[in-house]
Design a protein around this motif. Structure first.
Motif, PDB file in Angstrom:
ATOM      1  N   VAL A 152      37.724  21.250 -20.565  1.00  0.00           N
ATOM      2  CA  VAL A 152      37.193  20.193 -19.849  1.00  0.00           C
ATOM      3  C   VAL A 152      37.514  20.418 -18.201  1.00  0.00           C
ATOM      4  O   VAL A 152      38.522  20.495 -18.170  1.00  0.00           O
ATOM      5  CB  VAL A 152      37.562  18.846 -20.011  1.00  0.00           C
ATOM      6  CG1 VAL A 152      36.709  17.546 -19.472  1.00  0.00           C
ATOM      7  CG2 VAL A 152      37.169  18.476 -21.534  1.00  0.00           C
ATOM      8  N   ALA A 153      36.416  20.301 -17.473  1.00  0.00           N
ATOM      9  CA  ALA A 153      36.497  20.315 -15.938  1.00  0.00           C
ATOM     10  C   ALA A 153      36.003  19.183 -15.264  1.00  0.00           C
ATOM     11  O   ALA A 153      34.863  18.623 -15.918  1.00  0.00           O
ATOM     12  CB  ALA A 153      35.915  21.681 -15.299  1.00  0.00           C
ATOM     13  N   TYR A 154      36.416  18.797 -13.978  1.00  0.00           N
ATOM     14  CA  TYR A 154      36.031  17.690 -13.581  1.00  0.00           C
ATOM     15  C   TYR A 154      35.436  18.124 -12.228  1.00  0.00           C
ATOM     16  O   TYR A 154      36.310  18.760 -11.209  1.00  0.00           O
ATOM     17  CB  TYR A 154      37.054  16.524 -13.394  1.00  0.00           C
ATOM     18  CG  TYR A 154      37.584  16.193 -14.644  1.00  0.00           C
ATOM     19  CD1 TYR A 154      36.928  15.229 -15.317  1.00  0.00           C
ATOM     20  CD2 TYR A 154      38.597  16.648 -15.327  1.00  0.00           C
ATOM     21  CE1 TYR A 154      37.178  14.770 -16.470  1.00  0.00           C
ATOM     22  CE2 TYR A 154      38.973  16.460 -16.584  1.00  0.00           C
ATOM     23  CZ  TYR A 154      38.284  15.318 -17.056  1.00  0.00           C
ATOM     24  OH  TYR A 154      38.806  14.975 -18.482  1.00  0.00           O
ATOM     25  N   GLN A 155      34.114  17.948 -11.799  1.00  0.00           N
ATOM     26  CA  GLN A 155      33.732  18.423 -10.425  1.00  0.00           C
ATOM     27  C   GLN A 155      33.219  17.352  -9.527  1.00  0.00           C
ATOM     28  O   GLN A 155      32.215  16.353 -10.100  1.00  0.00           O
ATOM     29  CB  GLN A 155      32.413  19.414 -10.739  1.00  0.00           C
ATOM     30  CG  GLN A 155      32.900  20.416 -11.884  1.00  0.00           C
ATOM     31  CD  GLN A 155      33.525  21.762 -10.914  1.00  0.00           C
ATOM     32  OE1 GLN A 155      33.367  21.857  -9.622  1.00  0.00           O
ATOM     33  NE2 GLN A 155      33.863  22.656 -11.594  1.00  0.00           N
ATOM     34  N   ASP A 156      33.875  17.076  -8.353  1.00  0.00           N
ATOM     35  CA  ASP A 156      33.653  16.204  -7.551  1.00  0.00           C
ATOM     36  C   ASP A 156      32.796  16.644  -6.405  1.00  0.00           C
ATOM     37  O   ASP A 156      33.024  17.748  -5.836  1.00  0.00           O
ATOM     38  CB  ASP A 156      34.864  15.299  -6.985  1.00  0.00           C
ATOM     39  CG  ASP A 156      35.607  14.396  -7.760  1.00  0.00           C
ATOM     40  OD1 ASP A 156      35.125  13.406  -8.100  1.00  0.00           O
ATOM     41  OD2 ASP A 156      36.567  15.075  -8.378  1.00  0.00           O
ATOM     42  N   PHE A 157      31.562  16.172  -5.999  1.00  0.00           N
ATOM     43  CA  PHE A 157      30.914  16.418  -4.793  1.00  0.00           C
ATOM     44  C   PHE A 157      30.528  15.165  -4.013  1.00  0.00           C
ATOM     45  O   PHE A 157      30.890  14.114  -4.358  1.00  0.00           O
ATOM     46  CB  PHE A 157      29.601  17.125  -5.259  1.00  0.00           C
ATOM     47  CG  PHE A 157      28.530  16.498  -6.158  1.00  0.00           C
ATOM     48  CD1 PHE A 157      27.623  15.697  -5.479  1.00  0.00           C
ATOM     49  CD2 PHE A 157      28.810  16.275  -7.640  1.00  0.00           C
ATOM     50  CE1 PHE A 157      26.700  15.086  -6.516  1.00  0.00           C
ATOM     51  CE2 PHE A 157      27.994  15.314  -8.455  1.00  0.00           C
ATOM     52  CZ  PHE A 157      27.021  14.876  -7.783  1.00  0.00           C
ATOM     53  N   GLU A 158      29.722  15.599  -3.151  1.00  0.00           N
ATOM     54  CA  GLU A 158      29.092  14.181  -2.206  1.00  0.00           C
ATOM     55  C   GLU A 158      27.875  13.998  -2.446  1.00  0.00           C
ATOM     56  O   GLU A 158      27.014  15.080  -2.217  1.00  0.00           O
ATOM     57  CB  GLU A 158      29.689  14.570  -0.740  1.00  0.00           C
ATOM     58  CG  GLU A 158      31.156  14.339  -0.397  1.00  0.00           C
ATOM     59  CD  GLU A 158      31.377  14.386   1.071  1.00  0.00           C
ATOM     60  OE1 GLU A 158      30.674  14.123   1.826  1.00  0.00           O
ATOM     61  OE2 GLU A 158      32.740  14.728   1.304  1.00  0.00           O
ATOM     62  N   ALA A 159      27.377  12.921  -2.847  1.00  0.00           N
ATOM     63  CA  ALA A 159      25.851  12.541  -2.572  1.00  0.00           C
ATOM     64  C   ALA A 159      25.103  12.898  -1.629  1.00  0.00           C
ATOM     65  O   ALA A 159      25.696  12.806  -0.589  1.00  0.00           O
ATOM     66  CB  ALA A 159      25.579  11.346  -3.186  1.00  0.00           C
ATOM     67  N   GLY A 160      24.064  13.935  -1.786  1.00  0.00           N
ATOM     68  CA  GLY A 160      23.330  14.435  -0.514  1.00  0.00           C
ATOM     69  C   GLY A 160      23.302  15.936  -0.717  1.00  0.00           C
ATOM     70  O   GLY A 160      22.639  16.745  -0.129  1.00  0.00           O
ATOM     71  N   GLU A 161      24.448  16.451  -1.430  1.00  0.00           N
ATOM     72  CA  GLU A 161      24.782  17.881  -1.641  1.00  0.00           C
ATOM     73  C   GLU A 161      23.497  18.418  -2.850  1.00  0.00           C
ATOM     74  O   GLU A 161      23.032  17.774  -3.569  1.00  0.00           O
ATOM     75  CB  GLU A 161      26.076  18.334  -2.159  1.00  0.00           C
ATOM     76  CG  GLU A 161      27.063  18.146  -1.253  1.00  0.00           C
ATOM     77  CD  GLU A 161      28.591  18.659  -2.025  1.00  0.00           C
ATOM     78  OE1 GLU A 161      28.325  19.499  -2.691  1.00  0.00           O
ATOM     79  OE2 GLU A 161      29.402  18.024  -1.461  1.00  0.00           O
ATOM     80  N   TRP A 209      30.621  15.816 -13.570  1.00  0.00           N
ATOM     81  CA  TRP A 209      30.204  15.815 -12.298  1.00  0.00           C
ATOM     82  C   TRP A 209      30.138  14.495 -11.822  1.00  0.00           C
ATOM     83  O   TRP A 209      29.612  13.375 -12.273  1.00  0.00           O
ATOM     84  CB  TRP A 209      29.072  16.639 -12.230  1.00  0.00           C
ATOM     85  CG  TRP A 209      28.841  17.931 -12.582  1.00  0.00           C
ATOM     86  CD1 TRP A 209      28.783  18.197 -13.871  1.00  0.00           C
ATOM     87  CD2 TRP A 209      28.663  19.186 -11.912  1.00  0.00           C
ATOM     88  NE1 TRP A 209      28.676  19.796 -14.047  1.00  0.00           N
ATOM     89  CE2 TRP A 209      28.577  20.172 -12.702  1.00  0.00           C
ATOM     90  CE3 TRP A 209      28.819  19.191 -10.440  1.00  0.00           C
ATOM     91  CZ2 TRP A 209      28.449  21.726 -12.321  1.00  0.00           C
ATOM     92  CZ3 TRP A 209      28.660  20.697 -10.003  1.00  0.00           C
ATOM     93  CH2 TRP A 209      28.578  21.740 -10.774  1.00  0.00           C
ATOM     94  N   ALA A 210      30.450  14.190 -10.716  1.00  0.00           N
ATOM     95  CA  ALA A 210      30.404  12.869 -10.036  1.00  0.00           C
ATOM     96  C   ALA A 210      30.328  12.992  -8.550  1.00  0.00           C
ATOM     97  O   ALA A 210      30.984  13.861  -7.903  1.00  0.00           O
ATOM     98  CB  ALA A 210      31.429  11.704 -10.289  1.00  0.00           C
ATOM     99  N   GLY A 211      29.317  12.226  -7.797  1.00  0.00           N
ATOM    100  CA  GLY A 211      29.119  12.192  -6.275  1.00  0.00           C
ATOM    101  C   GLY A 211      29.414  11.148  -5.662  1.00  0.00           C
ATOM    102  O   GLY A 211      29.308  11.051  -4.527  1.00  0.00           O
ATOM    103  N   HIS A 212      30.018  10.009  -6.081  1.00  0.00           N
ATOM    104  CA  HIS A 212      30.090   9.053  -5.315  1.00  0.00           C
ATOM    105  C   HIS A 212      31.720   8.690  -5.184  1.00  0.00           C
ATOM    106  O   HIS A 212      32.033   7.704  -4.572  1.00  0.00           O
ATOM    107  CB  HIS A 212      29.785   7.751  -6.296  1.00  0.00           C
ATOM    108  CG  HIS A 212      30.531   7.521  -7.496  1.00  0.00           C
ATOM    109  ND1 HIS A 212      30.403   8.575  -8.706  1.00  0.00           N
ATOM    110  CD2 HIS A 212      31.366   6.460  -8.003  1.00  0.00           C
ATOM    111  CE1 HIS A 212      31.344   7.981  -9.655  1.00  0.00           C
ATOM    112  NE2 HIS A 212      31.927   6.882  -9.155  1.00  0.00           N
ATOM    113  N   LEU A 213      32.718   9.178  -5.289  1.00  0.00           N
ATOM    114  CA  LEU A 213      33.964   9.060  -5.422  1.00  0.00           C
ATOM    115  C   LEU A 213      34.833   9.661  -4.140  1.00  0.00           C
ATOM    116  O   LEU A 213      35.777   8.933  -3.575  1.00  0.00           O
ATOM    117  CB  LEU A 213      34.886   9.595  -6.460  1.00  0.00           C
ATOM    118  CG  LEU A 213      34.256   8.681  -7.967  1.00  0.00           C
ATOM    119  CD1 LEU A 213      34.785   9.361  -9.319  1.00  0.00           C
ATOM    120  CD2 LEU A 213      34.863   7.035  -7.850  1.00  0.00           C
TER     121      LEU A 213
END
Length: 275
Positions: free
Chosen positions: A129-138, A95-99
């Motif tokens: 393997v899965a890659y989960q993008d989100f936006e910081a603040g969620e 998971w990452a929320g900065h990209l």
């Protein structure tokens, strides 16, 4: 939770780092049966080996979530050496929320694990393997009863802070962020308000920061105390130790921090904390 890497910027081998450790950022959080990992620095390698041992959490069909604050090298260097990623039908979610929206975590890791920087790509992983993008603040809910609030941090190329709420306990992981002198970051104050444990970017002392580290994207242990006081939070764990801070230096920080706010701890590899 358990610290597997507490250092910032670069891994530091040597006798002068034996007490606190030289691996870069990685911590393991257990929420009941669920394994949540925060950051994939060099500490991720020994954590992976531990999970593969008898009694560990890595097996056929196991699920592991890895939440990244950001993708600077010291926070992802252990990913290609994470043993469970090569384990059959295990499921791993990064998971990452900065990209977003400029890029994606999968794209960045493919660039990181590519020639001439690395010999094999992420496709080498045998796990699901899965890659989960989100936006910081969620707010994220990876499992029933496990809630992760997130917030943007003040760091070059952006970063994400996390608050894990499970049952009636809460842990905040806020690293790689720079404060503004004389001000409290409202995003962080609200994220950590009333939390049981706050792990904070304490790369420098106030004196070091004022003298030469403004604009470098990091904070101080004194600011960590000020934030916890403002947010009426519980224990502070000093984290992301600068490579120039050897065991003797960290011992002095520990004594000063405990005098300033009793109960404060300095994170070290292998330390286990229960909020």
């Amino acid at each position: 939770m358990r610290f597997w890497g507490v250092r910032g910027s670069i891994a530091c081998p040597g006798a002068e780092y034996q007490t606190y450790g030289g691996n870069t950022s990685c911590l393991e959080v257990r929420c009941g049966p669920h394994v949540l990992i925060f950051d994939g620095g060099t500490g991720l390698r020994p954590l992976g080996l531990h999970l593969m041992q008898n009694g560990g959490a890595a097996s056929e069909g196991s699920e592991i979530d890895i939440f990244l604050t950001h993708t600077h090298h010291d926070h992802i260097a252990g990913i290609p050496f994470f043993a469970p990623a090569f384990c059959g039908k295990s499921r791993i979610r990064f998971w990452a929320g900065h990209l977003k929206p400029e890029s994606s975590l999968h794209t960045v890791l493919c660039k990181f694990m590519a020639a001439p920087l690395f010999p094999v790509p992420p496709a080498i992983f045998g796990a699901d393997v899965a890659y989960q993008d989100f936006e910081a603040g969620e707010t994220l809910s990876p499992y029933p009863g496990v809630k992760l609030r997130t917030a943007p941090l003040n760091h070059p190329n952006r970063a994400t802070g996390y608050r894990i709420d499970y049952g009636d306990r809460s842990i905040c992981y806020v690293t790689d962020t720079e404060h503004v002198a004389g001000q409290r970051d409202s995003n962080i104050v609200e994220l950590i308000r009333g939390a049981d444990l706050v792990i904070y970017d304490c790369s420098y002392t106030d004196e070091e920061y004022a003298a030469k580290y403004k604009g470098w994207g990091h904070s101080t242990w004194q600011e960590g105390i000020r934030l916890c006081e403002s947010a009426e939070a519980g224990r502070l764990a000093i984290f992301h130790h600068d490579p120039s801070h050897d065991d003797d230096f960290m011992n002095r920080i520990m004594a000063e921090a405990q005098a300033a706010r009793p109960g404060t701890v300095v994170a070290r590899e292998g330390m286990v904390l229960t909020p």
